[in-house]
Design a protein around this motif. Structure first.
Motif, mmCIF file in Angstrom:
data_model
loop_
_atom_site.group_PDB
_atom_site.id
_atom_site.type_symbol
_atom_site.label_atom_id
_atom_site.label_comp_id
_atom_site.label_asym_id
_atom_site.label_seq_id
_atom_site.Cartn_x
_atom_site.Cartn_y
_atom_site.Cartn_z
ATOM 1 N N UNK A 49 47.614 108.964 74.239
ATOM 2 C CA UNK A 49 46.980 108.830 72.934
ATOM 3 C C UNK A 49 45.851 109.828 72.798
ATOM 4 N N UNK A 65 41.231 105.197 68.509
ATOM 5 C CA UNK A 65 42.286 105.793 69.325
ATOM 6 C C UNK A 65 43.639 105.585 68.650
ATOM 7 N N UNK A 110 44.931 108.993 78.726
ATOM 8 C CA UNK A 110 45.829 107.944 79.218
ATOM 9 C C UNK A 110 46.789 108.462 80.270
ATOM 10 N N UNK A 112 48.762 105.900 82.561
ATOM 11 C CA UNK A 112 49.729 104.968 83.140
ATOM 12 C C UNK A 112 50.939 104.762 82.252
ATOM 13 N N UNK A 224 49.240 92.199 71.180
ATOM 14 C CA UNK A 224 49.029 91.489 72.438
ATOM 15 C C UNK A 224 49.989 90.324 72.671
ATOM 16 N N UNK A 228 52.438 90.302 75.890
ATOM 17 C CA UNK A 228 52.319 89.232 76.891
ATOM 18 C C UNK A 228 53.663 88.529 77.079
ATOM 19 N N UNK A 231 56.337 91.002 78.681
ATOM 20 C CA UNK A 231 56.052 91.313 80.092
ATOM 21 C C UNK A 231 56.329 90.093 80.964
ATOM 22 N N UNK A 244 56.744 97.714 85.247
ATOM 23 C CA UNK A 244 56.527 97.302 83.861
ATOM 24 C C UNK A 244 55.181 97.838 83.379
ATOM 25 N N UNK A 245 55.245 98.794 82.487
ATOM 26 C CA UNK A 245 54.034 99.436 81.959
ATOM 27 C C UNK A 245 53.768 98.890 80.561
ATOM 28 N N UNK A 246 52.539 98.497 80.317
ATOM 29 C CA UNK A 246 52.239 97.898 79.020
ATOM 30 C C UNK A 246 51.117 98.645 78.321
ATOM 31 N N UNK A 248 48.787 97.691 74.806
ATOM 32 C CA UNK A 248 48.613 96.603 73.845
ATOM 33 C C UNK A 248 47.626 97.015 72.780
ATOM 34 N N UNK A 251 44.872 93.012 66.521
ATOM 35 C CA UNK A 251 44.794 93.170 65.069
ATOM 36 C C UNK A 251 43.509 93.855 64.630
ATOM 37 N N UNK A 252 42.693 94.282 65.567
ATOM 38 C CA UNK A 252 41.391 94.836 65.202
ATOM 39 C C UNK A 252 41.378 96.350 65.262
ATOM 40 N N UNK A 253 42.553 96.960 65.289
ATOM 41 C CA UNK A 253 42.593 98.413 65.447
ATOM 42 C C UNK A 253 41.803 99.156 64.383
#
Lengths: 254, 202
Positions: A49, A65, A110, A112, A224, A228, A231, A244-246, A248, A251-253
Protein backbone atom coordinates in the motif's frame (compact mmCIF):
# COMPACT_ATOMS: atom_id res chain seq x y z
CA UNK A 1 2.13 -15.54 10.33
CA UNK A 2 5.04 -15.65 7.97
CA UNK A 3 8.38 -14.31 9.03
CA UNK A 4 9.39 -11.75 6.45
CA UNK A 5 12.39 -12.62 4.35
CA UNK A 6 14.69 -10.05 2.92
CA UNK A 7 13.22 -6.57 3.11
CA UNK A 8 11.12 -5.76 0.07
CA UNK A 9 12.26 -2.19 -0.08
CA UNK A 10 15.71 -0.76 0.29
CA UNK A 11 16.28 0.89 3.67
CA UNK A 12 15.94 4.42 2.40
CA UNK A 13 13.62 7.13 3.65
CA UNK A 14 10.18 7.18 2.05
CA UNK A 15 9.80 10.60 0.53
CA UNK A 16 6.56 12.39 -0.31
CA UNK A 17 6.02 12.61 -4.07
CA UNK A 18 3.63 14.99 -5.78
CA UNK A 19 1.44 12.89 -8.07
CA UNK A 20 -0.95 13.86 -10.85
CA UNK A 21 -4.27 12.17 -11.50
CA UNK A 22 -4.21 11.03 -15.13
CA UNK A 23 -7.41 8.98 -15.25
CA UNK A 24 -10.50 8.52 -13.10
CA UNK A 25 -12.64 5.39 -13.48
CA UNK A 26 -15.93 4.87 -11.67
CA UNK A 27 -15.78 1.19 -10.73
CA UNK A 28 -19.07 1.01 -8.80
CA UNK A 29 -21.48 3.60 -7.40
CA UNK A 30 -19.23 3.78 -4.32
CA UNK A 31 -15.71 3.19 -5.57
CA UNK A 32 -13.42 4.97 -7.97
CA UNK A 33 -10.01 4.14 -9.39
CA UNK A 34 -7.43 6.90 -9.64
CA UNK A 35 -4.59 6.30 -12.09
CA UNK A 36 -1.60 8.36 -11.01
CA UNK A 37 1.52 9.64 -12.62
CA UNK A 38 4.10 9.26 -9.85
CA UNK A 39 7.47 10.80 -10.63
CA UNK A 40 10.37 8.47 -9.82
CA UNK A 41 8.10 5.78 -8.35
CA UNK A 42 10.56 3.25 -6.88
CA UNK A 43 8.30 0.33 -7.84
CA UNK A 44 6.23 -1.91 -5.61
CA UNK A 45 5.34 -5.51 -4.95
CA UNK A 46 1.75 -6.64 -5.52
CA UNK A 47 -0.15 -6.35 -2.24
CA UNK A 48 1.66 -3.31 -0.86
CA UNK A 49 0.00 0.00 0.00
CA UNK A 50 0.95 3.63 0.07
CA UNK A 51 0.18 6.70 2.14
CA UNK A 52 -1.80 9.61 0.75
CA UNK A 53 -1.41 13.15 2.11
CA UNK A 54 -3.90 15.91 1.37
CA UNK A 55 -3.25 19.52 2.32
CA UNK A 56 -6.04 22.07 2.62
CA UNK A 57 -5.49 25.72 1.77
CA UNK A 58 -5.33 26.58 5.47
CA UNK A 59 -2.47 24.12 5.91
CA UNK A 60 -4.56 21.37 7.45
CA UNK A 61 -3.14 17.96 6.56
CA UNK A 62 -4.85 14.55 6.45
CA UNK A 63 -3.12 11.23 5.81
CA UNK A 64 -4.56 7.82 4.98
CA UNK A 65 -3.26 4.50 3.66
CA UNK A 66 -4.59 2.87 0.47
CA UNK A 67 -3.80 -0.43 -1.17
CA UNK A 68 -2.23 -0.28 -4.61
CA UNK A 69 -4.48 -1.81 -7.27
CA UNK A 70 -2.06 -1.79 -10.18
CA UNK A 71 0.55 -4.41 -11.01
CA UNK A 72 4.21 -3.48 -10.59
CA UNK A 73 4.45 -3.82 -14.39
CA UNK A 74 1.82 -1.14 -15.05
CA UNK A 75 3.07 2.25 -16.22
CA UNK A 76 0.84 4.08 -13.76
CA UNK A 77 0.13 3.55 -10.09
CA UNK A 78 -3.58 2.96 -9.50
CA UNK A 79 -5.56 3.27 -6.28
CA UNK A 80 -9.15 2.18 -5.90
CA UNK A 81 -10.88 4.16 -3.17
CA UNK A 82 -14.24 3.23 -1.67
CA UNK A 83 -16.21 6.26 -0.56
CA UNK A 84 -17.07 6.30 3.12
CA UNK A 85 -19.80 8.91 3.34
CA UNK A 86 -18.84 10.40 6.69
CA UNK A 87 -15.13 10.06 5.96
CA UNK A 88 -12.78 12.97 5.57
CA UNK A 89 -10.46 11.78 2.82
CA UNK A 90 -12.29 9.12 0.80
CA UNK A 91 -15.19 11.39 -0.29
CA UNK A 92 -12.57 13.77 -1.69
CA UNK A 93 -10.49 11.10 -3.44
CA UNK A 94 -13.51 9.19 -4.73
CA UNK A 95 -15.67 12.22 -5.44
CA UNK A 96 -14.01 15.61 -5.84
CA UNK A 97 -10.79 14.76 -7.64
CA UNK A 98 -10.60 15.21 -11.40
CA UNK A 99 -7.92 14.50 -13.97
CA UNK A 100 -5.03 16.91 -13.54
CA UNK A 101 -5.44 17.33 -9.79
CA UNK A 102 -2.42 16.71 -7.62
CA UNK A 103 -1.76 15.34 -4.16
CA UNK A 104 1.09 13.63 -2.36
CA UNK A 105 1.91 9.97 -1.79
CA UNK A 106 4.75 8.04 -0.26
CA UNK A 107 5.52 4.38 -0.39
CA UNK A 108 5.39 1.58 -1.11
CA UNK A 109 4.75 0.23 2.36
CA UNK A 110 4.15 -3.25 3.71
CA UNK A 111 6.00 -6.53 3.53
CA UNK A 112 3.90 -9.45 4.70
CA UNK A 113 0.89 -9.19 2.40
CA UNK A 114 2.77 -9.50 -0.87
CA UNK A 115 3.13 -11.95 -3.73
CA UNK A 116 5.68 -12.06 -6.50
CA UNK A 117 5.38 -14.31 -9.55
CA UNK A 118 8.59 -16.07 -8.56
CA UNK A 119 6.93 -17.04 -5.27
CA UNK A 120 4.79 -19.42 -7.33
CA UNK A 121 1.49 -21.08 -6.46
CA UNK A 122 -0.94 -22.43 -5.76
CA UNK A 123 -2.70 -19.28 -4.57
CA UNK A 124 -5.95 -18.81 -2.75
CA UNK A 125 -7.13 -15.19 -2.72
CA UNK A 126 -10.19 -14.32 -0.65
CA UNK A 127 -11.68 -10.83 -0.96
CA UNK A 128 -14.43 -9.17 1.03
CA UNK A 129 -15.78 -6.04 -0.68
CA UNK A 130 -13.04 -3.55 -1.50
CA UNK A 131 -10.57 -5.97 0.07
CA UNK A 132 -10.25 -7.08 -3.54
CA UNK A 133 -7.93 -4.14 -4.30
CA UNK A 134 -4.53 -5.56 -3.16
CA UNK A 135 -5.53 -9.01 -4.45
CA UNK A 136 -6.26 -7.46 -7.85
CA UNK A 137 -2.68 -6.19 -7.91
CA UNK A 138 -1.58 -9.82 -7.47
CA UNK A 139 -3.94 -11.06 -10.20
CA UNK A 140 -2.74 -8.33 -12.56
CA UNK A 141 0.90 -9.06 -11.72
CA UNK A 142 0.26 -12.77 -12.34
CA UNK A 143 -1.16 -11.97 -15.77
CA UNK A 144 1.58 -9.49 -16.65
CA UNK A 145 4.22 -12.09 -15.88
CA UNK A 146 2.26 -14.96 -17.50
CA UNK A 147 2.94 -16.82 -14.27
CA UNK A 148 0.33 -19.54 -14.74
CA UNK A 149 0.32 -20.18 -10.98
CA UNK A 150 -2.88 -22.07 -10.11
CA UNK A 151 -5.02 -19.35 -8.54
CA UNK A 152 -8.45 -19.41 -6.96
CA UNK A 153 -9.96 -15.96 -6.37
CA UNK A 154 -13.04 -15.98 -4.16
CA UNK A 155 -14.85 -12.64 -4.14
CA UNK A 156 -17.54 -11.89 -1.57
CA UNK A 157 -19.77 -8.92 -2.27
CA UNK A 158 -23.16 -7.65 -1.18
CA UNK A 159 -24.44 -7.57 -4.74
CA UNK A 160 -23.12 -7.98 -8.24
CA UNK A 161 -23.08 -4.24 -8.92
CA UNK A 162 -20.67 -3.74 -6.01
CA UNK A 163 -18.01 -6.10 -7.39
CA UNK A 164 -14.92 -4.18 -8.43
CA UNK A 165 -13.18 -4.88 -11.76
CA UNK A 166 -15.98 -7.18 -12.98
CA UNK A 167 -15.23 -6.98 -16.70
CA UNK A 168 -11.48 -7.27 -16.25
CA UNK A 169 -11.86 -10.30 -14.00
CA UNK A 170 -14.13 -11.93 -16.54
CA UNK A 171 -11.57 -11.32 -19.24
CA UNK A 172 -8.66 -12.59 -17.14
CA UNK A 173 -10.55 -15.72 -16.10
CA UNK A 174 -11.54 -16.48 -19.70
CA UNK A 175 -7.86 -16.85 -20.60
CA UNK A 176 -8.00 -20.26 -18.90
CA UNK A 177 -4.42 -19.93 -17.76
CA UNK A 178 -5.02 -21.26 -14.26
CA UNK A 179 -7.01 -18.35 -12.79
CA UNK A 180 -10.48 -19.27 -11.54
CA UNK A 181 -12.79 -16.58 -10.16
CA UNK A 182 -15.68 -17.53 -7.87
CA UNK A 183 -18.28 -15.10 -6.52
CA UNK A 184 -20.56 -15.15 -3.54
CA UNK A 185 -23.26 -12.49 -3.29
CA UNK A 186 -24.49 -12.03 0.25
CA UNK A 187 -27.37 -9.58 -0.06
CA UNK A 188 -28.99 -9.72 -3.46
CA UNK A 189 -28.55 -11.81 -6.58
CA UNK A 190 -29.44 -11.24 -10.21
CA UNK A 191 -32.16 -13.48 -11.66
CA UNK A 192 -30.84 -16.91 -12.45
CA UNK A 193 -27.76 -16.52 -10.23
CA UNK A 194 -26.11 -19.91 -9.83
CA UNK A 195 -23.11 -18.89 -7.71
CA UNK A 196 -22.79 -18.83 -3.95
CA UNK A 197 -25.30 -16.74 -2.00
CA UNK A 198 -23.97 -16.71 1.56
CA UNK A 199 -21.08 -15.43 3.62
CA UNK A 200 -17.78 -17.22 3.09
CA UNK A 201 -17.58 -20.26 5.36
CA UNK A 202 -15.43 -23.37 5.76
CA UNK A 203 -17.49 -25.58 3.39
CA UNK A 204 -17.26 -22.90 0.69
CA UNK A 205 -13.50 -22.57 1.14
CA UNK A 206 -13.16 -26.36 0.99
CA UNK A 207 -15.13 -26.47 -2.27
CA UNK A 208 -13.23 -23.62 -3.88
CA UNK A 209 -9.88 -25.06 -2.82
CA UNK A 210 -6.97 -25.58 -3.11
CA UNK A 211 -6.96 -28.04 -0.21
CA UNK A 212 -4.71 -27.41 2.77
CA UNK A 213 -2.68 -30.44 1.67
CA UNK A 214 -1.56 -28.45 -1.37
CA UNK A 215 -0.14 -25.77 0.97
CA UNK A 216 -1.45 -22.81 -1.03
CA UNK A 217 -0.31 -19.30 -0.20
CA UNK A 218 -3.49 -17.70 1.08
CA UNK A 219 -4.22 -13.98 1.10
CA UNK A 220 -7.38 -12.67 2.78
CA UNK A 221 -8.41 -9.01 2.70
CA UNK A 222 -11.60 -7.30 3.77
CA UNK A 223 -13.38 -5.84 6.75
CA UNK A 224 -12.29 -7.18 10.13
CA UNK A 225 -15.25 -9.52 10.81
CA UNK A 226 -14.84 -10.99 7.31
CA UNK A 227 -11.11 -11.56 7.73
CA UNK A 228 -11.53 -13.01 11.23
CA UNK A 229 -14.18 -15.47 10.03
CA UNK A 230 -12.28 -16.52 6.90
CA UNK A 231 -8.93 -16.90 8.67
CA UNK A 232 -10.53 -18.99 11.43
CA UNK A 233 -12.25 -21.17 8.82
CA UNK A 234 -8.98 -21.67 6.93
CA UNK A 235 -7.20 -22.75 10.12
CA UNK A 236 -10.07 -25.15 10.87
CA UNK A 237 -9.58 -26.67 7.40
CA UNK A 238 -5.96 -27.38 8.23
CA UNK A 239 -4.20 -24.48 6.51
CA UNK A 240 -1.00 -23.65 8.36
CA UNK A 241 -1.29 -20.28 10.07
CA UNK A 242 2.00 -19.17 8.51
CA UNK A 243 0.50 -19.67 5.03
CA UNK A 244 -2.47 -17.43 5.77
CA UNK A 245 -1.73 -13.76 5.21
CA UNK A 246 -4.32 -11.23 6.28
CA UNK A 247 -4.93 -7.55 5.69
CA UNK A 248 -7.83 -5.96 7.50
CA UNK A 249 -9.59 -2.67 7.35
CA UNK A 250 -12.32 -1.44 9.61
CA UNK A 251 -15.22 0.88 8.92
CA UNK A 252 -13.11 3.83 10.02
CA UNK A 253 -10.91 4.06 6.95
CA UNK A 254 -12.32 7.53 6.31
CA UNK B 1 4.31 23.54 3.22
CA UNK B 2 3.20 20.88 0.71
CA UNK B 3 1.13 21.96 -2.29
CA UNK B 4 -2.58 22.45 -1.72
CA UNK B 5 -5.02 19.75 -2.76
CA UNK B 6 -7.61 21.68 -4.77
CA UNK B 7 -10.99 21.53 -3.11
CA UNK B 8 -9.90 19.64 -0.02
CA UNK B 9 -11.11 21.13 3.26
CA UNK B 10 -10.83 20.11 6.84
CA UNK B 11 -13.98 18.86 8.45
CA UNK B 12 -15.24 20.83 11.43
CA UNK B 13 -13.01 19.83 14.36
CA UNK B 14 -14.62 17.40 16.77
CA UNK B 15 -15.54 19.23 19.94
CA UNK B 16 -14.99 16.09 22.03
CA UNK B 17 -11.35 15.79 20.96
CA UNK B 18 -8.44 17.66 22.53
CA UNK B 19 -6.18 18.27 19.51
CA UNK B 20 -3.08 18.29 21.73
CA UNK B 21 -3.66 14.56 22.31
CA UNK B 22 -3.60 13.69 18.59
CA UNK B 23 -0.13 13.13 17.07
CA UNK B 24 0.66 14.48 13.58
CA UNK B 25 -1.00 12.61 10.71
CA UNK B 26 -3.41 10.78 13.04
CA UNK B 27 -7.22 10.93 13.27
CA UNK B 28 -9.41 9.92 16.18
CA UNK B 29 -11.67 6.87 16.01
CA UNK B 30 -14.40 5.78 18.39
CA UNK B 31 -14.30 2.08 17.53
CA UNK B 32 -11.30 -0.22 17.93
CA UNK B 33 -9.90 -1.30 14.55
CA UNK B 34 -8.14 -4.66 14.25
CA UNK B 35 -4.91 -5.12 12.35
CA UNK B 36 -2.79 -8.23 12.22
CA UNK B 37 -0.87 -10.20 9.65
CA UNK B 38 -2.37 -13.66 10.05
CA UNK B 39 -5.03 -15.76 11.74
CA UNK B 40 -5.86 -15.01 15.37
CA UNK B 41 -4.06 -17.48 17.70
CA UNK B 42 -6.18 -19.03 20.45
CA UNK B 43 -3.77 -20.54 22.98
CA UNK B 44 -5.07 -22.69 25.83
CA UNK B 45 -4.71 -20.84 29.12
CA UNK B 46 -3.53 -23.95 30.99
CA UNK B 47 -0.63 -24.20 28.50
CA UNK B 48 0.07 -20.47 28.42
CA UNK B 49 3.12 -18.91 30.04
CA UNK B 50 4.94 -15.62 29.98
CA UNK B 51 8.71 -15.47 30.27
CA UNK B 52 11.55 -12.99 30.66
CA UNK B 53 14.69 -14.54 29.20
CA UNK B 54 17.75 -13.91 27.06
CA UNK B 55 20.72 -11.92 28.33
CA UNK B 56 19.61 -11.95 31.95
CA UNK B 57 20.52 -13.34 35.33
CA UNK B 58 17.41 -14.85 36.81
CA UNK B 59 15.20 -15.71 33.84
CA UNK B 60 11.61 -15.88 34.99
CA UNK B 61 8.38 -17.46 33.80
CA UNK B 62 4.77 -17.23 34.92
CA UNK B 63 1.75 -19.37 34.23
CA UNK B 64 -1.56 -17.65 33.48
CA UNK B 65 -2.61 -18.06 37.12
CA UNK B 66 0.72 -16.77 38.38
CA UNK B 67 0.58 -13.70 36.14
CA UNK B 68 -2.89 -12.90 37.40
CA UNK B 69 -1.67 -13.28 41.00
CA UNK B 70 0.95 -10.53 40.52
CA UNK B 71 0.10 -6.95 41.51
CA UNK B 72 -2.33 -5.55 38.91
CA UNK B 73 -2.62 -1.99 37.66
CA UNK B 74 -5.59 -0.36 35.95
CA UNK B 75 -4.77 2.71 33.87
CA UNK B 76 -6.14 4.87 31.05
CA UNK B 77 -4.01 5.87 28.05
CA UNK B 78 -4.26 7.06 24.44
CA UNK B 79 -3.13 4.64 21.71
CA UNK B 80 -1.82 5.48 18.25
CA UNK B 81 -1.69 3.04 15.30
CA UNK B 82 0.77 3.62 12.47
CA UNK B 83 -2.15 3.14 10.04
CA UNK B 84 -3.29 6.61 11.23
CA UNK B 85 -5.99 5.94 13.80
CA UNK B 86 -5.76 7.18 17.37
CA UNK B 87 -8.04 6.01 20.14
CA UNK B 88 -8.26 8.25 23.18
CA UNK B 89 -8.85 7.19 26.76
CA UNK B 90 -8.51 3.40 26.60
CA UNK B 91 -8.60 1.64 29.97
CA UNK B 92 -6.57 -1.50 30.60
CA UNK B 93 -5.64 -3.81 33.46
CA UNK B 94 -2.46 -5.82 33.67
CA UNK B 95 0.99 -6.23 35.15
CA UNK B 96 3.65 -3.55 34.84
CA UNK B 97 6.86 -4.64 33.09
CA UNK B 98 8.61 -3.18 36.18
CA UNK B 99 6.94 -5.92 38.23
CA UNK B 100 7.99 -8.59 35.72
CA UNK B 101 11.58 -7.31 35.68
CA UNK B 102 11.78 -7.18 39.47
CA UNK B 103 14.56 -9.57 40.44
CA UNK B 104 15.86 -9.86 36.87
CA UNK B 105 19.38 -8.53 36.42
CA UNK B 106 20.59 -7.56 32.97
CA UNK B 107 23.07 -5.32 31.21
CA UNK B 108 21.18 -5.72 27.93
CA UNK B 109 19.67 -2.52 26.54
CA UNK B 110 17.19 -4.01 24.08
CA UNK B 111 14.18 -6.27 24.19
CA UNK B 112 12.84 -8.57 21.49
CA UNK B 113 9.16 -8.98 22.30
CA UNK B 114 7.74 -12.28 20.98
CA UNK B 115 4.22 -13.56 20.59
CA UNK B 116 2.10 -16.47 19.47
CA UNK B 117 1.89 -16.58 15.70
CA UNK B 118 5.60 -15.81 15.26
CA UNK B 119 5.36 -12.04 15.67
CA UNK B 120 8.30 -10.14 17.12
CA UNK B 121 8.96 -6.47 17.77
CA UNK B 122 11.96 -4.71 19.26
CA UNK B 123 11.89 -2.02 21.93
CA UNK B 124 14.69 -0.40 23.95
CA UNK B 125 14.50 -1.72 27.51
CA UNK B 126 14.28 1.79 28.93
CA UNK B 127 11.03 2.27 26.99
CA UNK B 128 9.47 -0.64 28.90
CA UNK B 129 10.57 0.44 32.40
CA UNK B 130 9.52 3.08 34.91
CA UNK B 131 5.79 2.69 34.41
CA UNK B 132 5.85 2.91 30.61
CA UNK B 133 4.69 -0.61 29.65
CA UNK B 134 2.43 -3.42 30.81
CA UNK B 135 1.30 -6.91 29.94
CA UNK B 136 -2.48 -6.42 29.85
CA UNK B 137 -5.31 -8.95 29.83
CA UNK B 138 -8.34 -6.71 30.42
CA UNK B 139 -9.76 -3.93 28.24
CA UNK B 140 -12.56 -1.70 29.56
CA UNK B 141 -13.18 -4.15 32.39
CA UNK B 142 -13.65 -7.17 30.09
CA UNK B 143 -11.23 -9.98 29.19
CA UNK B 144 -9.22 -8.86 26.18
CA UNK B 145 -10.77 -10.32 23.01
CA UNK B 146 -8.57 -12.64 20.93
CA UNK B 147 -8.76 -10.31 17.91
CA UNK B 148 -7.33 -7.51 20.05
CA UNK B 149 -4.52 -9.68 21.40
CA UNK B 150 -6.14 -11.73 24.16
CA UNK B 151 -5.40 -13.51 26.34
CA UNK B 152 -2.66 -10.93 26.86
CA UNK B 153 -0.84 -8.27 24.90
CA UNK B 154 1.98 -5.89 25.60
CA UNK B 155 0.97 -2.26 25.97
CA UNK B 156 3.56 0.44 25.23
CA UNK B 157 1.26 3.40 24.64
CA UNK B 158 3.96 6.01 23.98
CA UNK B 159 5.07 4.16 20.82
CA UNK B 160 3.03 3.25 17.70
CA UNK B 161 0.71 0.39 18.51
CA UNK B 162 2.56 -2.32 16.53
CA UNK B 163 5.09 -2.26 19.39
CA UNK B 164 2.24 -3.35 21.70
CA UNK B 165 2.50 -6.98 20.57
CA UNK B 166 -0.75 -8.95 20.57
CA UNK B 167 -0.73 -12.49 21.99
CA UNK B 168 2.53 -11.67 23.78
CA UNK B 169 4.39 -14.58 25.38
CA UNK B 170 7.72 -13.18 26.43
CA UNK B 171 10.46 -10.62 26.52
CA UNK B 172 13.92 -11.68 25.32
CA UNK B 173 16.61 -9.29 26.52
CA UNK B 174 19.24 -8.71 23.82
CA UNK B 175 22.62 -6.98 23.81
CA UNK B 176 22.20 -5.96 20.18
CA UNK B 177 19.04 -4.36 18.81
CA UNK B 178 17.19 -6.97 16.73
CA UNK B 179 14.56 -5.50 14.36
CA UNK B 180 11.27 -7.40 14.48
CA UNK B 181 8.48 -8.30 12.04
CA UNK B 182 7.42 -4.83 10.91
CA UNK B 183 10.77 -3.21 11.63
CA UNK B 184 12.27 -5.56 9.01
CA UNK B 185 9.53 -4.62 6.55
CA UNK B 186 10.13 -0.91 6.24
CA UNK B 187 8.59 0.34 9.46
CA UNK B 188 10.53 2.58 11.81
CA UNK B 189 12.82 0.93 14.33
CA UNK B 190 11.62 3.11 17.21
CA UNK B 191 8.14 4.36 16.28
CA UNK B 192 7.52 7.59 18.19
CA UNK B 193 4.08 8.85 17.07
CA UNK B 194 4.83 12.42 18.19
CA UNK B 195 7.79 12.52 15.80
CA UNK B 196 5.73 10.63 13.19
CA UNK B 197 8.33 7.88 12.94
CA UNK B 198 6.28 5.55 10.75
CA UNK B 199 8.86 4.21 8.34
CA UNK B 200 12.60 3.83 7.86
CA UNK B 201 14.29 7.19 7.82
CA UNK B 202 11.40 9.08 9.48
Amino acid sequence: MATPGAPLVAPVPLVWRLVTVVEVVDETPHARTLALDVPDWPGHVAGQHLDVRLTAEDGYVAERSYSIASAPEDARVALTVERIDDGEVSPYLAGELVVGDQFEVRGPVGGHFTWRAQDGGPLLLVAGGSGLVPLMAMVRHRAARASGAATELLVSSREREAVLYRDELERLASAEDGLNVVYTLTRSRPAGWSGYARRVDAPMLAEVGPAASASPRVFVCGPTPFVEAVADALVSLGHAAENVHTERFGPTGG
Amino acid sequence: MPPFSRGFHRRPPREDVDPSRVPPGQYVVNDFPVLSAGPTPRPKLDEWSFSVQGAVDGAASWTWEELNALPQETFTVDIHCVTKWTKLGTTWTGVSVDTLMDGVATEAEYVSVWADGGYTTNVPLEDLRDGKAWVVHTFDGEPLEPAHGGPARLLVPHLYFWKSAKWVRGLTLTVEDEPGFWENAGYNNYGDPWREQRYWGD
